[in-house]
Design an enzyme around this catalytic site. Sequence first.
Site, short mmCIF file in Angstrom:
data_model
loop_
_atom_site.label_atom_id
_atom_site.label_comp_id
_atom_site.label_asym_id
_atom_site.label_seq_id
_atom_site.Cartn_x
_atom_site.Cartn_y
_atom_site.Cartn_z
CD GLU A 1 121.15 9.58 41.41
OE1 GLU A 1 120.40 10.24 42.16
OE2 GLU A 1 122.29 9.22 41.76
CE1 TYR A 5 95.81 21.20 36.31
CE2 TYR A 5 97.53 19.74 35.44
CZ TYR A 5 97.11 20.72 36.34
OH TYR A 5 98.00 21.21 37.27
CG ASP A 11 124.74 11.63 43.20
OD1 ASP A 11 125.83 11.78 42.63
OD2 ASP A 11 123.81 12.45 43.14
#
EC number: 5.6.2.2
Length: 487
Positions: A301, A213, A353
């Site tokens: 995770e 920015y 997962d």
Amino acid sequence: MDDSTDDDSYHPRKHYAYDRQVSSSRWRTSREYIRGPGPETHTTESAQDGQDPPAGVYSYGYFSGSGNDPQVQGHFVPEIQKYNPYVIFKGEQLPVPIWELPEEKVQDFHDRYFIAKDKSRVEARKTLNRLLEGNINTIERGHGYKFNIPKYTDNMEFNEEVKVSLAKAGKTISRSFCNANQREVASRTGYTIDLIERTLGAGLNISKRTVLYTNKDLFGDQSKSDQAINDICALTNIRRGSLGIIAAEKGIVVGNIFLELTNGKSISCSIGVQIPHRLDQIKDVCVEIGSRNIEYILVVEKHTMLNYLLEMDYHTNNNCIILTGCGMPTLQTRDFLRFLKQRTGLPVFGLCDPDPEGISILATYARGSCNSAYDNFNISVPSICWVGLSSSDMIKLNLSETNYSRLSREDKTMLKNLWQDDLSDVWKRRIEEMISFDKKASFEAIHSLGFDYFATNLLPDMINKVREGYVQVQEKKEPQDTEASED
């Protein structure tokens, strides 16, 4: 995948811990060193006040009382120095920990690969100034900036000695203002060098998001400002933190430990804290007084996994430290895991997962990523063991089909790319099983078997199975002496 998606707008739930002043007198009388899992203490002259134990040799903790017969309050139980089949790499040759390499060997790695180094802010600023001054003549002639940046994203090889993917030295890519195709990227690189140099000169740090920015018209989006930062790290061989660049840290650590800071204060991690930006401000990692031995580090995770395990008080019930990067880890999260591993000697286990993204995240902790190839040497933990969840784990639970979704084309491509790497048999087999099963799931599906089932039954069983891997290999590698048994 890598950590280039860091976003300052991301704010996970934060657990703020208290700071407390550690009495220097209590520290001097209570700090001892412990070798291995037993209560053997070492109080020789080599373990004087304020002196750290040799890296990778000692683990340490707190004792109550003083004198020659201290009571153990808890310490870190070091990892068995044997191959475990659940690690990512193939073969039974263990990686040499980076922090244990002799100085001449480290220099050899720096000669063969592009590896960023820690530098002081003064040194970093001088390096950036030299880059800018080296372009003065070309700028005065109207040619603009030109930089020859080491190729790192597509010039990597897996090093068998340290078991990490590294960027080979010798090849560079040009960023020239004179070349119309390279003009924008050369401008972004030159602008970012100047911005970082001025920030260092002011004694400040700047976030990756802020870099974007400061000149949104030039960068356009986060990926381009991130590329400029990564290119400068590779160009200067200086680590991002030494350049005063910080990312929005989303990593969290939980455990019955506290971080002793260089300013004399400490941060308790017992209810969860955000991972510190500045590892150089952490003097020590210690077990909380009154806590039991810490046996392993569990990397999970995502944030929901950590929240669930925290709710179940898993870290206390199972004597471990839990860490998450809340998805793909930032460089700071990966560096903090390496720091914990180096300081504690604990084994590291990974939980994800049963899907391609989860596997990719664990592989990033173990081997590194392409975009951070210049820093993989410093922050990777190749000894992390993949506990689960795998497709076979889910199949055994007989969950409803509604808990699964089909693998997408992108999922299958990711799995095939992972499979093509030189992985251990366990990792290869689990990836093949997922491709064959053609489905993925989330660990939350297991809650249909009972909210506490995963934390109290399944996860401890999976971790015990992985921990037995050390024993199996040990028995295979070191058969009993037949002559001794006959005696």
